[in-house]
Design a protein around this motif. Structure first.
Motif, PDB file in Angstrom:
ATOM      1  N   ASP A  14      65.872  79.053  16.244  1.00  0.00           N
ATOM      2  CA  ASP A  14      65.949  79.856  17.532  1.00  0.00           C
ATOM      3  C   ASP A  14      66.788  81.225  17.260  1.00  0.00           C
ATOM      4  O   ASP A  14      67.099  81.869  18.419  1.00  0.00           O
ATOM      5  N   ASP A  15      66.955  81.763  16.155  1.00  0.00           N
ATOM      6  CA  ASP A  15      67.489  83.306  16.165  1.00  0.00           C
ATOM      7  C   ASP A  15      66.625  84.294  16.535  1.00  0.00           C
ATOM      8  O   ASP A  15      65.323  84.076  16.485  1.00  0.00           O
ATOM      9  N   ARG A  16      66.985  85.353  16.889  1.00  0.00           N
ATOM     10  CA  ARG A  16      65.929  86.270  17.088  1.00  0.00           C
ATOM     11  C   ARG A  16      65.552  86.884  15.960  1.00  0.00           C
ATOM     12  O   ARG A  16      65.994  86.801  14.923  1.00  0.00           O
ATOM     13  N   GLU A  17      64.319  87.695  16.151  1.00  0.00           N
ATOM     14  CA  GLU A  17      63.711  88.484  15.063  1.00  0.00           C
ATOM     15  C   GLU A  17      64.509  89.592  14.770  1.00  0.00           C
ATOM     16  O   GLU A  17      64.894  90.412  15.585  1.00  0.00           O
ATOM     17  N   LEU A  18      64.722  89.837  13.456  1.00  0.00           N
ATOM     18  CA  LEU A  18      65.408  90.937  13.066  1.00  0.00           C
ATOM     19  C   LEU A  18      64.512  92.074  12.757  1.00  0.00           C
ATOM     20  O   LEU A  18      63.467  91.946  12.453  1.00  0.00           O
ATOM     21  N   THR A  19      65.159  93.254  12.935  1.00  0.00           N
ATOM     22  CA  THR A  19      64.166  94.514  12.733  1.00  0.00           C
ATOM     23  C   THR A  19      64.058  94.587  11.315  1.00  0.00           C
ATOM     24  O   THR A  19      64.866  94.219  10.328  1.00  0.00           O
ATOM     25  N   SER A  20      63.322  95.562  10.665  1.00  0.00           N
ATOM     26  CA  SER A  20      63.196  95.983   9.391  1.00  0.00           C
ATOM     27  C   SER A  20      64.447  96.619   8.622  1.00  0.00           C
ATOM     28  O   SER A  20      64.863  96.380   7.655  1.00  0.00           O
ATOM     29  N   ALA A  21      65.063  97.291   9.774  1.00  0.00           N
ATOM     30  CA  ALA A  21      66.323  98.145   9.093  1.00  0.00           C
ATOM     31  C   ALA A  21      67.417  96.961   8.949  1.00  0.00           C
ATOM     32  O   ALA A  21      68.103  96.963   7.990  1.00  0.00           O
ATOM     33  N   GLU A  22      67.500  95.910   9.677  1.00  0.00           N
ATOM     34  CA  GLU A  22      68.449  95.198   9.616  1.00  0.00           C
ATOM     35  C   GLU A  22      68.117  94.019   8.643  1.00  0.00           C
ATOM     36  O   GLU A  22      69.207  93.522   7.765  1.00  0.00           O
ATOM     37  N   TRP A  23      66.976  93.648   8.201  1.00  0.00           N
ATOM     38  CA  TRP A  23      66.555  92.838   7.065  1.00  0.00           C
ATOM     39  C   TRP A  23      67.087  93.644   5.739  1.00  0.00           C
ATOM     40  O   TRP A  23      67.512  92.927   4.558  1.00  0.00           O
ATOM     41  N   ALA A  24      66.854  95.071   5.825  1.00  0.00           N
ATOM     42  CA  ALA A  24      67.045  95.900   4.557  1.00  0.00           C
ATOM     43  C   ALA A  24      68.628  95.715   4.409  1.00  0.00           C
ATOM     44  O   ALA A  24      68.989  95.673   3.375  1.00  0.00           O
ATOM     45  N   ASP A  25      69.327  95.738   5.551  1.00  0.00           N
ATOM     46  CA  ASP A  25      70.779  95.710   5.297  1.00  0.00           C
ATOM     47  C   ASP A  25      71.302  94.669   4.724  1.00  0.00           C
ATOM     48  O   ASP A  25      72.071  94.613   3.793  1.00  0.00           O
ATOM     49  N   VAL A  26      70.531  93.372   5.323  1.00  0.00           N
ATOM     50  CA  VAL A  26      71.075  92.205   4.657  1.00  0.00           C
ATOM     51  C   VAL A  26      70.655  92.104   3.051  1.00  0.00           C
ATOM     52  O   VAL A  26      71.367  91.517   2.444  1.00  0.00           O
ATOM     53  N   GLY A  27      69.318  92.562   2.711  1.00  0.00           N
ATOM     54  CA  GLY A  27      69.061  92.733   1.276  1.00  0.00           C
ATOM     55  C   GLY A  27      70.244  93.405   0.388  1.00  0.00           C
ATOM     56  O   GLY A  27      70.623  92.969  -0.471  1.00  0.00           O
ATOM     57  N   HIS A  28      70.824  94.628   0.853  1.00  0.00           N
ATOM     58  CA  HIS A  28      71.773  95.478   0.195  1.00  0.00           C
ATOM     59  C   HIS A  28      73.060  94.752   0.233  1.00  0.00           C
ATOM     60  O   HIS A  28      73.956  94.758  -0.852  1.00  0.00           O
ATOM     61  N   ARG A  29      73.337  93.973   1.394  1.00  0.00           N
ATOM     62  CA  ARG A  29      74.507  93.146   1.564  1.00  0.00           C
ATOM     63  C   ARG A  29      74.556  92.038   0.294  1.00  0.00           C
ATOM     64  O   ARG A  29      75.758  91.763  -0.173  1.00  0.00           O
TER      65      ARG A  29
END
Length: 288
Positions: free
Chosen positions: A92-107
């Motif tokens: 039920d979560d919203r779809e993340l943008t590519s930039a948001e996913w990239a930020d998650v990866g770096h974190r």
């Protein structure tokens, strides 16, 4: 967001295949503008936005430190250097943008200790996004200087804490939101089931069904015991074991009969279930 720490391995190809959901392929190109959503800082020395590597080549580049530092190992002597971490969103979560996913990866790379900001000897890692609502972090724990990455002792707890921070920062459903609704429904269903079980009629019905199933199973056991009792080799020994099971089944049937029909329970010293025809008693078969 739920984090999962996969078992460490020695092959990046295996971890990459798991992240992609399919085997690596030298004909399949993965780019830093698509599937590879984030990566280690020195990757730009190897490629640029127009360069396409196959999934096999990506795995080989992640495995390079194994060949450059063949004697590298963890403080415990572990040589399994390939780390695989995945996180997934609630449906039920919203779809993340590519930039948001990239930020998650770096974190994730930062909190696991494989790539701290400004560390030129940091581990090689990539974040793969090829499955819906999921991100996979793959890393080689052998650093550029040949030392082993210092990961947190409770890395899964650290990942879980970072997931809570990501949820708060990006406005995602929290872990509590994931489970409260289903848990409440499950508790309500359990309460209704318990209420139904208190009804005497329902108790009698369930006990009667259980009695019939037990009786059918006991007859099958007795039949098998009778056949094994006449067979060579270990047949008689197995027959005695089945005989014991049949006796126990008979005792359970007696207990159920007492509950549903008010029949007196067979006392412990009373008559036992009848033996299959032609079988000696287990007591007589025991060595003295």
């Amino acid at each position: 967001m739920i984090a999962k720490l996969h078992g460490r391995g020695i092959s990046s190809a295996d971890a990459l295949a798991e992240a992609l959901g399919r085997p690596v392929n030298d004909q399949e190109g993965l780019t830093t503008e698509g599937t590879v959503i984030a990566y280690w800082s020195l990757l730009d020395y190897y490629t640029d936005e127009s360069r396409i590597w196959s999934s096999v080549e990506w795995a080989q580049h992640l495995d390079d430190p194994n060949w450059q530092h063949p004697f590298a190992a963890s403080p415990q002597g572990d040589r399994r250097a390939v780390l695989h971490v995945s996180v997934r969103l609630h449906p039920d979560d919203r779809e993340l943008t590519s930039a948001e996913w990239a930020d998650v990866g770096h974190r994730l790379a930062r909190v696991t200790g494989i790539a701290q900001p400004g560390d030129e000897q940091a581990c090689r890692w990539i974040a793969i996004r090829d499955q819906s609502h999921r991100l996979d972090l793959l890393a080689n724990l052998i650093r550029g200087d040949g030392t082993w990455a210092a990961m947190p002792a409770q890395v899964l707890h650290v990942l879980a804490a970072e997931c809570r921070r990501v949820e708060a920062d990006l406005g995602l459903l929290s872990l509590r939101d994931h489970h409260v609704g289903p848990l409440q429904q499950h508790t309500s269903a359990m309460a209704q089931t318990a209420s139904d079980m208190l009804d005497p009629g329902r108790v009698a019905q369930l006990s009667d069904e259980a009695h019939r199933h037990l009786a059918a199973a006991r007859r099958l056991v007795e039949k098998a015991a009778q056949q094994l009792g006449t067979s060579p080799s270990n047949g008689p020994g197995l027959a005695h074991q089945l005989e014991w099971i049949a006796r126990r089944s008979h005792a359970l049937e007696s207990d159920l009969a007492e509950i549903t029909l008010g029949r007196p329970r067979t006392p412990a010293g009373g008559p036992a279930a009848p033996l299959p025809a032609g079988l000696p008693s287990a007591r007589a078969a025991r060595p003295r």
